[in-house]
Design a protein around this motif. Structure first.
Motif, short mmCIF file in Angstrom:
data_model
loop_
_atom_site.label_atom_id
_atom_site.label_comp_id
_atom_site.label_asym_id
_atom_site.label_seq_id
_atom_site.Cartn_x
_atom_site.Cartn_y
_atom_site.Cartn_z
N ALA A 1 0.71 -1.45 -0.05
CA ALA A 1 -0.19 0.15 -0.01
C ALA A 1 1.16 1.55 -0.41
CB ALA A 1 -0.41 -0.16 1.19
N TYR A 2 1.96 1.42 0.62
CA TYR A 2 2.84 2.39 0.65
C TYR A 2 3.39 2.44 -1.14
CZ TYR A 2 2.04 4.23 5.64
OH TYR A 2 2.14 5.01 7.09
N TYR B 1 -3.88 -0.97 8.95
CA TYR B 1 -3.51 -0.40 8.39
C TYR B 1 -3.26 0.98 8.43
CZ TYR B 1 -3.06 2.44 3.37
OH TYR B 1 -2.97 2.84 2.86
N LYS B 2 -4.66 1.32 8.38
CA LYS B 2 -5.07 2.90 8.90
C LYS B 2 -4.09 3.91 10.08
CE LYS B 2 -6.51 3.44 4.93
NZ LYS B 2 -7.78 3.35 4.63
N VAL C 1 -1.07 4.50 9.89
CA VAL C 1 -0.62 5.69 8.85
C VAL C 1 -0.98 7.01 9.88
CG1 VAL C 1 -2.73 7.49 7.18
CG2 VAL C 1 -1.70 5.01 6.95
N HIS D 1 -3.95 7.92 1.10
CA HIS D 1 -4.03 6.35 2.22
C HIS D 1 -5.93 6.06 1.95
CE1 HIS D 1 -0.33 5.52 3.02
NE2 HIS D 1 0.43 6.74 3.01
#
Lengths: 472, 261
Positions: free
Chosen positions: B22-23, B93-94, B97, B29
């Protein structure tokens, strides 16, 4: 340094353990009461766990210790419960008496001399086997060993010591051990047992000396406080030793506890809380347990309790005890001479808050941690989370709910960014009514325990209880 | 604008790889999402992308989480990913972030006002609680071979969280903990390190018999369990509150035969 070193332990063992065991032939009393032969292990376990169940303490907390790889067992600082009995009490330790034979005649005790109950005694080996076999199946967290007084306090204490010594050395057991210090026993024995045990306790039995002399004529307040003081000093001294010699063995590393019976004698909650506070402050106890009096003997000195044990009162005392230990309250704030008993309908914290409405509402995003702790509906964990979470921005009521705050209780006492959740009156009667109307969740009840009104036609009251009308 | 969905394998490695990828995509995002396992309800205007687990990428994400956010956050993330919930990958994931946008990154898990951090916190708490319940309520049975055997049926994948506790506690025992629902076994040979293994699809354990001592001691314990309760204080409700019914299936004292074999 007379204690702790291995050579010294060996020497002490030779001096103190072997002598009395030699002098008195092995367990002669068993043959006397049970001429047909020994009881089976099952019978003994039944009798001696049944006799031990009135002891409240069952925690296995206070000390974290890894196993050393050569035996069996470790301990976890937070303690581990392994099961919950039909009464909902935790079963953490194998809670047994060494023997239920007793030379004393305490009026409240099922094992008193004058009671005609089956008697039994374990041997140290039986205790070790049971402990190890239960432990490796993950049934228990360790051993809780208490005892009736057989012959005299010293003799009893030596039997306990022998069992614990074997368990620690021969069986290499490194799990949790809680033992009773028998009042009146030789201080040397207390000291040496303390080097093997994790927690020790001496039961205060009753909150005041007066009650004790009435219900336990063979016990004396002084004899109870002496070993308590000794253990306290031992712990302090041992901490200093460990600071200097890192590998010095530890003395009662999980601290000491005590328990008192509530409702057998006429003390008020205020008196009980003052005693508890003193025990925490002056004797540095880890825990004080309160035991709702269960009427097991018919005795004219004892109150009849047709409504069952005073569980609600016990519950309030525990709530207050938590307030003393974790919430920074003092006994004087909760009760006084003029108001000596807890409110039946409200928990002690809400009760306190209602009497101090001038301090509320508290602003969640600003207030001091200690003040947040005092808000009804906010516990230690929620308070800690609030203080941490608000560093990243102001919290709203919605966040509080997610964090774990019980809003329906807290909403009368807090603001978030200057606003209350609903427009409410800050007025004692109004809040009291609202707090009582959303029912408090009590840890008992639903199957039996309610605040039942006493009636003349209460037919589930055993007949003897009516006759043995108490003094309360 | 298009939304991107990364489909990851349901494992620590799989989801960490997803976060790495994802990055790599260098897209905002809020348009990137991680889902675990196959998606059964595909959306329009969304790009789905399979994401094969990669050991190196996963290790790199693990290192970063540990370095940037500290041990507390790392442990929470691992616990959250042991959950069976489908949104765990997205939450982790979030939360990561969010963590990178914070001034004090070590305070990540304290930031409970953030919905993703809170979700990770919730999932991790459930796993930790369930692991603790198993440390409490798991029961070993001694087999004729002397091996101690404990079946469990947890909702979260907790076997790796509880086995070290027992390995430290009983270094000189041969024991096996068996996750019934996932068919994973943690095996601890006497005096050596423990390891994980799994039963083949549809595979079964070899037949076993309980030892003589097992019958005796389980009976003794059941007796103890009944005598230790004070009947004047009986409270079924309180007992059930402390010891939820779903654990009792595997517990000796509620199931005297031990196990139906």
């Amino acid at each position: 340094m007379p204690f702790g070193t291995e050579a010294a332990m060996e020497r002490d063992k030779n001096q103190l353990i072997s002598v009395p065991v030699k002098e008195q032939p092995q367990l002669p009393y068993l043959a006397a009461i049970n001429p047909t032969g020994q009881k089976t292990l099952m019978e003994k376990l039944g009798i001696l766990s049944d006799a031990a169940k009135y002891d409240v303490s069952c925690s296995s907390s206070g000390v974290g210790r890894k196993g050393d790889g050569t035996g069996i067992g470790n301990t976890v600082a937070g303690g581990i419960c392994h099961s919950f009995g039909a009464d909902g009490r935790c079963i953490s330790l194998l809670k047994i008496l060494f023997t239920n034979e007793c030379i004393y005649d305490c009026k409240y005790c099922i094992n008193r001399r004058s009671n005609d109950v089956p008697r039994a005694s374990f041997t140290p080996d039986e205790i070790c086997e049971l402990t190890i076999q239960f432990y490796r199946r993950n049934y228990i967290e360790g051993l809780f060993l208490s005892s009736g007084i057989l012959h005299n306090p010293d003799y009893t204490m030596e039997l306990i010591y022998e069992a614990v010594y074997k368990l620690r050395t021969l069986y290499r057991f490194q799990g949790y051990i809680h033992v009773k210090a028998i009042p009146g026993a030789n201080p040397l024995l207390v000291q040496r047992l303390g080097m093997l045990a994790d927690r020790m306790s001496v039961n205060l039995e009753l909150p005041t000396a007066e009650g004790l002399s009435r219900l336990a004529p063979n016990k004396h307040r002084k004899n109870i406080l002496t070993p308590m003081r000794q253990i306290q000093r031992g712990i302090t001294q041992n901490k200093e030793e460990i600071a200097v010699y890192r590998h010095a063995s530890s003395f009662v590393p999980a601290g000491q506890s005590t328990q008192m019976i509530v409702g057998a004698t006429p003390e008020s909650d205020y008196q009980i809380m003052m005693v508890a506070e003193n025990l925490y402050r002056k004797f540095e106890l880890k825990r004080v347990y309160y035991s709702a009096f269960v009427s097991v003997n018919a005795d004219k000195e004892l109150p009849a309790l047709p409504g069952g044990p005073p569980l609600l009162r016990e519950h309030r005392l525990y709530q207050a005890d938590w307030l003393l230990r974790f919430y920074g309250f003092e006994a004087d704030e909760l009760l006084s001479e003029q108001k000596p008993n807890f409110n039946v309908l409200l928990d002690p914290k809400a009760d306190w808050a209602l009497r101090h409405l001038e301090l509320f509402p508290v602003e969640i995003n600003r207030a001091d941690y200690r003040m947040i702790l005092r808000v009804p509906g906010i516990g230690v964990k929620s308070a800690q989370r609030i203080v941490r979470a608000r560093k990243n921005g102001a919290l709203a009521f919605e966040d509080l709910k997610k964090i774990g705050v019980t809003l329906k209780r807290a909403l009368y006492f807090i603001t978030c960014s200057g606003k209350m959740m609903y427009p409410t009156k800050i007025e004692e009667d109004y809040i009291t009514r609202n707090l009582i109307s959303n029912k408090e969740k009590l840890p008992f009840g639903a199957d039996g325990m309610t605040y039942k009104q006493l009636s003349l036609f209460d037919d589930d009251m055993p007949g003897w209880q009516k006759i043995a009308g108490g003094t309360l | 604008m298009e939304e991107y969905y990364l489909i990851c394998e349901d494992s620590l490695e799989g989801i960490f790889t997803g976060i790495y990828n994802a990055y790599l995509m260098k897209k905002p995002h809020d348009r990137l999402h991680i889902c675990v396992g196959a998606e059964d309800n595909y959306r329009l205007f969304a790009v789905y992308q399979e994401c094969a687990p990669d050991e190196k990428k996963a290790a790199s994400v693990a290192r970063t989480v540990l370095r940037e956010f500290g041990e507390e956050a790392y442990l929470s993330v691992c616990r959250a990913l042991a959950s069976p919930e489908a949104d765990k990958g997205e939450a982790v994931y979030k939360a990561v972030v969010t963590g990178f946008s914070m001034r004090r990154r070590r305070e990540l898990m304290g930031n409970l006002a953030d919905p993703y951090v809170r979700r990770v916190f919730e999932l991790a708490r459930f796993t930790a609680n369930e692991a603790h319940f198993h440390v409490e309520f798991l029961r070993f049975r001694e087999l004729q071979s002397g091996i101690l055997y404990a079946p469990i049926g947890p909702k979260n994948n907790i076997i790796t969280f509880i086995t070290p506790h027992f390995a430290d506690r009983m270094p000189l025992e041969n024991f096996v903990i068996h996750d019934d629902t996932r068919n994973i076994l943690a095996v601890h040979p006497k005096g050596r390190d423990w390891f994980l293994t799994s039963l083949q699809e549809g595979g079964e354990l070899p037949e076993y018999r309980l030892s003589q001592g097992e019958e005796e001691y389980s009976e003794l314990f059941c007796h103890f369990f009944h005598t230790i309760a004070i009947k004047e204080r009986n409270s079924y409700v309180r007992q059930r509150g402390m010891l939820p019914l779903r654990y009792r299936k595997y517990m000796t004292e509620f199931n005297k035969q031990g196990l139906e074999t």
